[in-house]
Design a protein around this motif. Structure first.
Motif, PDB file in Angstrom:
ATOM      1  N   GLY A 164       0.790  -1.225   0.000  1.00 50.64           N
ATOM      2  CA  GLY A 164       0.000   0.000   0.000  1.00 50.64           C
ATOM      3  C   GLY A 164       0.822   1.276   0.000  1.00 50.64           C
ATOM      4  N   THR A 165       2.161   1.152   0.003  1.00 52.08           N
ATOM      5  CA  THR A 165       3.019   2.336   0.014  1.00 52.08           C
ATOM      6  C   THR A 165       2.855   3.136  -1.279  1.00 52.08           C
ATOM      7  OG1 THR A 165       4.655   1.263   1.419  1.00 52.08           O
ATOM      8  CG2 THR A 165       5.424   3.124   0.134  1.00 52.08           C
ATOM      9  N   ALA A 166       2.808   4.446  -1.145  1.00 47.76           N
ATOM     10  CA  ALA A 166       2.659   5.312  -2.321  1.00 47.76           C
ATOM     11  C   ALA A 166       3.939   5.322  -3.150  1.00 47.76           C
ATOM     12  CB  ALA A 166       2.309   6.726  -1.886  1.00 47.76           C
ATOM     13  N   VAL A 167       3.767   5.365  -4.467  1.00 51.49           N
ATOM     14  CA  VAL A 167       4.890   5.442  -5.411  1.00 51.49           C
ATOM     15  C   VAL A 167       4.849   6.817  -6.074  1.00 51.49           C
ATOM     16  CG1 VAL A 167       5.966   4.440  -7.453  1.00 51.49           C
ATOM     17  CG2 VAL A 167       4.771   2.963  -5.811  1.00 51.49           C
ATOM     18  N   PHE A 168       5.992   7.517  -6.030  1.00 45.69           N
ATOM     19  CA  PHE A 168       6.065   8.869  -6.558  1.00 45.69           C
ATOM     20  C   PHE A 168       7.074   8.947  -7.696  1.00 45.69           C
ATOM     21  CE2 PHE A 168       4.632   9.288  -2.207  1.00 45.69           C
ATOM     22  CZ  PHE A 168       3.628  10.259  -2.287  1.00 45.69           C
ATOM     23  N   ASP A 169       6.848   9.910  -8.610  1.00 49.58           N
ATOM     24  CA  ASP A 169       7.857  10.199  -9.626  1.00 49.58           C
ATOM     25  C   ASP A 169       8.822  11.235  -9.053  1.00 49.58           C
ATOM     26  OD1 ASP A 169       6.721  12.729  -9.846  1.00 49.58           O
ATOM     27  OD2 ASP A 169       5.647  12.283 -11.690  1.00 49.58           O
ATOM     28  N   PRO A 170       9.913  11.568  -9.768  1.00 55.69           N
ATOM     29  CA  PRO A 170      10.906  12.504  -9.218  1.00 55.69           C
ATOM     30  C   PRO A 170      10.347  13.890  -8.911  1.00 55.69           C
ATOM     31  CG  PRO A 170      11.820  11.305 -11.078  1.00 55.69           C
ATOM     32  CD  PRO A 170      10.361  11.000 -11.049  1.00 55.69           C
TER      33      PRO A 170
END
Length: 424
Positions: free
Chosen positions: A15-21
């Motif tokens: 469930g951890t959020a994935v972010f772009d740079p």
């Protein structure tokens, strides 16, 4: 485990959020994908299954993960949005490995897997499962108590691949530490059926590296046996110049279909390279050299040079240009060689230490001219600049050698290696 290398429990990643740079959220982690290995060797973590806002599940390779910290995953920003499809050699950690009953090697006692931890190997980009968190005692609706302990992966039995009946996995495990050129040699001498099985079991990045080292006929044969979407993924993972060379050998319809399936940016680079004749600087170059602006510092340059995915030839120098920073760039100003970066203070601007005396290559320069440039100036890479002064890419010495040696040079080299081995 070496100091400074964090251990991350997989349950904390769910469930951890994935972010772009740029800090924009692109999805959430739904599972981890690992590849089991023969014996008691820890599984390799291949990547993450990420759920996008559209509910589509995609695969994010660990090579495109730049950080896992503070409850978030940071990616390179380059995502393949095709739907994730699990391959026969892959296992889902959350979906298939947790809650599994295994045995402790030392005592033979059955335990239940509650969690696992992964860590990044020091000085490498690979990730592995290193520990298993287990509970002793029988499992059941009313049996949730028992001693818990964390053990090394090798201390449990019930996950690893058997030594027999594992198809291509066993062969891959045997040759896992081989360089791409040596694994290419193995594939070249397999039967077409076996070669296709091994290629299907390799992950995209590894297969891309191996394809770049194979003779043309083998490349075409292997690519033709992959599903089209996977073939496009592998082409994206190849160096653009190698992908362009391979696509150029395919029928026009097949070529266009694969280019359409590729990510637009990757396809654009390949199309641009295919516009040049094969044995010219434009046809030989890669479109992904290190490009910096003149106000970047030596420290910035060294950080770029340290990137693990770079070949030694591309890491040997950086190219200083006006914006934009991606090829084709703004005006090319000059080159800074790696040795010069080591001699100057970290705060030095790269624009002040340029080597701008050498004439860059033109994309139309023929192979003999390119080879002469490398021989005359002892270079391992050279910039390619168009008439308007924009940097188009860089030619590396390995690509020059590939095109100057006889077409069957790989066969000759392989036979010489074998003879040397027999004579030892």
């Amino acid at each position: 485990m070496a100091g400074g290398v964090p251990r991350i429990f997989v349950s904390h990643l769910s469930g951890t959020a994935v972010f772009d740079p740029n800090g924009d959220q692109v999805g959430r982690v739904r599972d981890l994908v690992v590849m089991l290995r023969v014996g008691r060797r820890p599984p390799r973590l291949l990547g993450l299954v990420v759920e996008l806002a559209t509910r589509r599940h995609i695969f994010l390779p660990m090579t495109r993960v730049t950080g896992i910290e503070s409850g978030e995953v940071i990616s390179t920003g380059v995502l393949n949005v095709r739907r994730f499809e699990q391959r026969p050699t892959e296992r889902l950690v959350l979906g298939e490995m947790l809650d599994r009953r295994v045995r402790l090697v030392e005592t033979g006692e059955e335990v239940t897997v509650l969690d696992m931890s992964v860590h990044r190997l020091p000085a490498r980009r690979d990730w592995e499962v290193d520990r298993v968190f287990v509970r002793k005692g029988k499992e059941g609706a009313f049996r949730r108590k028992g001693e818990t302990l964390t053990v090394d992966w090798a201390a449990v039995d019930g996950f690893s691949l058997e030594e027999h009946g594992q198809g291509a996995e066993n062969l891959l495990a045997t040759f896992e530490q081989l360089r791409p050129a040596d694994l290419a040699n193995v594939l070249h001498h397999l039967s077409p059926k076996r070669r296709a099985e091994v290629a299907a079991a390799l992950d995209d990045d590894r297969l891309a590296d191996v394809l770049e080292e194979l003779p043309e006929d083998d490349q075409i044969e292997i690519l033709g046996k992959l599903k089209e979407e996977r073939a496009a993924d592998v082409l994206e993972a190849m160096d653009p110049d190698d992908a362009a060379d391979l696509l150029a050998e395919l029928p026009e319809d097949d070529k266009e279909r694969l280019l359409t399936l590729m990510q637009p940016d990757d396809a654009a680079d390949v199309r641009r390279l295919m516009a040049y004749e094969e044995r010219t600087a434009g046809g030989l170059m890669t479109t992904e050299p290190i490009v910096l602006r003149p106000d970047a510092t030596v420290a910035d340059a060294l950080a770029r040079v340290r990137q693990e995915d770079l070949s030694p030839a591309l890491a040997a120098q950086v190219y200083v240009c006006r914006p934009p920073d991606e090829t084709p760039t703004g005006k090319y100003l000059g080159t800074v060689h790696f040795q010069r970066l080591l001699r100057d203070p970290p705060y030095t601007l790269v624009g002040s230490i340029l080597d701008d005396d050498l004439r860059p290559l033109s994309p139309e320069d023929q192979l003999p001219v390119v080879a002469g440039f490398f021989a005359a100036y002892d270079m391992v890479a050279a910039p390619v600049v168009d008439e308007g002064g924009a940097l188009l890419g860089a030619v590396t010495v390995d690509d020059v050698l590939d095109h100057m040696l006889p077409d069957d040079w790989r066969e000759t080299e392989f036979h010489l290696q074998e003879e040397a081995g027999h004579g030892a």
